[in-house]
Structure formats: structure tokens, C-alpha cells
Design an enzyme around this catalytic site. Sequence first.
Site, PDB file in Angstrom:
ATOM      1  CG  ASN A   9       3.112   7.506  13.549  1.00 52.44           C
ATOM      2  OD1 ASN A   9       4.312   7.394  13.717  1.00 52.44           O
ATOM      3  ND2 ASN A   9       2.586   8.210  12.560  1.00 52.44           N
ATOM      4  CE1 TYR A  86       5.694  13.458  -4.625  1.00 53.44           C
ATOM      5  CE2 TYR A  86       7.670  13.009  -3.348  1.00 53.44           C
ATOM      6  CZ  TYR A  86       6.443  13.633  -3.479  1.00 53.44           C
ATOM      7  OH  TYR A  86       5.954  14.421  -2.470  1.00 53.44           O
ATOM      8  N   GLY A  93       6.119   9.069   1.186  1.00 54.15           N
ATOM      9  CA  GLY A  93       5.573   8.122   2.151  1.00 54.15           C
ATOM     10  C   GLY A  93       5.318   6.760   1.542  1.00 54.15           C
ATOM     11  CG  ASP A  95       1.466   6.312   4.005  1.00 53.23           C
ATOM     12  OD1 ASP A  95       2.418   6.845   3.403  1.00 53.23           O
ATOM     13  OD2 ASP A  95       0.760   6.931   4.832  1.00 53.23           O
ATOM     14  NE  ARG A  96       1.804  10.885  -1.303  1.00 54.86           N
ATOM     15  CZ  ARG A  96       2.442  11.956  -1.757  1.00 54.86           C
ATOM     16  NH1 ARG A  96       3.375  12.527  -1.002  1.00 54.86           N
ATOM     17  NH2 ARG A  96       2.148  12.451  -2.945  1.00 54.86           N
ATOM     18  CG  ASP A 116      -4.144   6.991   2.894  1.00 56.98           C
ATOM     19  OD1 ASP A 116      -5.007   6.999   3.798  1.00 56.98           O
ATOM     20  OD2 ASP A 116      -3.171   6.219   2.902  1.00 56.98           O
ATOM     21  CB  THR A 119      -2.602  11.640  10.529  1.00 55.87           C
ATOM     22  OG1 THR A 119      -2.801  10.499  11.368  1.00 55.87           O
ATOM     23  CG2 THR A 119      -2.139  12.818  11.372  1.00 55.87           C
TER      24      THR A 119
END
Length: 238
Positions: A9, A86, A93, A95-96, A116, A119
Site C-alpha cells: 500500500n 484454504y 492474501g 503476501d501470506r 508476518d 499492519t
Amino acid sequence: MNLAIDQGNSSTKLGFFDKGKLIATYKLFFLDQQKLNELSKRHPPDKIIVSSVTQETKIIEQFFSTAKNQFIIFDHNTPLPFINQYQTPETLGKDRLAAIAGAQTHYPGSTLLVIDAGTAITFDLVVGNTFKGGNISPGLQMRFTALHTQTKQLPKVEPGQSEFWGTTTEEAIRSGVQNGIIMEVDSYIDKTREQYPDVKTIITGGDADFFVTYAKNIIFVHPNLVLHGLNRILEYNA
């Protein structure tokens, strides 16, 4: 030469890999074609993968559109080098997923708890070559901000050294938030070890060093875990 791009972001991270080795990283707060041209001349990439939480990848796509490179936009349809259990992969995400792939690069075949700390704080469990699932919790700054914005009287507090019991409101907030997260992380590790005694805990993200400093459990820190994971996914698809 591979190029892994992690577009967040507020900034974009670029990692250049030569035969699997990370040789250069860059963190940019403004990405344009001039900067891409400069870095690509310095490290000419043969294959590129882009992961973006903003979905604003036009500049990157336009820059590499005329090049004879393998170019991948990482999304939930991209094949992964592990089994994903999942139930809603389209909401998971990227990034995960990349952090999981990166952790497996460092510890192949191991049981892994991948944390992780950004945020938000994510906790993901990997057993062998299977991603079992994970949890999401508010991150360090998010908790400080929430206490300030969701109340009328509590001040905005920054992380720092604190005694366990606060003797001022500022100290109470700092200690409450920080010790709460430390206990949370330690409890996740302890709970996972009950079922998987040989689990390795890997942490990445902007607040990783904070947790390693204060957590009682042994944690392996890998600041570029997502970039390593993106490179592994790129190689898997190549």
C-alpha cells in the site's frame, strides 16, 4: 536473473535473484518507468513476478510488455509449489502465500509456523508440503491507533520500552498492547508445539525485530521472506 516485485500500500519492494540467490533489494516509495529502467539495466531480468495488494500494476506491465521476458502477475489462479487447503483461496492474501513459499525455501519439508508482523499479524501453519490454514490479528500500530481513535480520552502512544505494569495511562497502553501481542505470539507457538513438537517458527514483516526481542520462544527472522517466496513461485511456474 529473476525479478520479484512486492507492491504494498505504501511502498514497493524489488528483489533480484541470480540462480536462486538474492543479490539486491530495493524499497521504493514511488515507482515509475524511469526507476524500473534504471534498475533493469543494472540487473537485467529474464523472468519477472509481480504481487500487488493495490492491483495497480499498469506501470510495471507497460514497462515489461515489449521485453522478451516471462512475466507473471501473481493471483489466486497462479499454481503454487505446495498444497493449499484454504477454503477461500480467492480471499487469501498473496503476501501470506509468498511468505509460506519463502519459508519452505529455507526449511523444506519442515513443519512451520509462519508469522508476518505488519499492519496485521498473520499466523500460518505449514505441515510438510501442505498449508493447513491460519489466523489474522491486528498489528502493533493498528492496536495503538484503535485505542486512540475508538475512545475519547486515550492518547496515541508509540512503541517503546515499558515495565510490565504501567503507572501512567501512556505506560499502561504501551505495556498492554506490547505485552498482549508478545503473549499472543508465544501462545501461538506453544499451542502449535503441543500438536507439532518439531515446529519451526519463522517471522517476517516490519515489526519482526520487536517480537524477536521480547518473545520467550526461539524465532527465526527472515526480513525478505516474501521476496524469496515470490521467486520460488516464479521458478515453479517457469
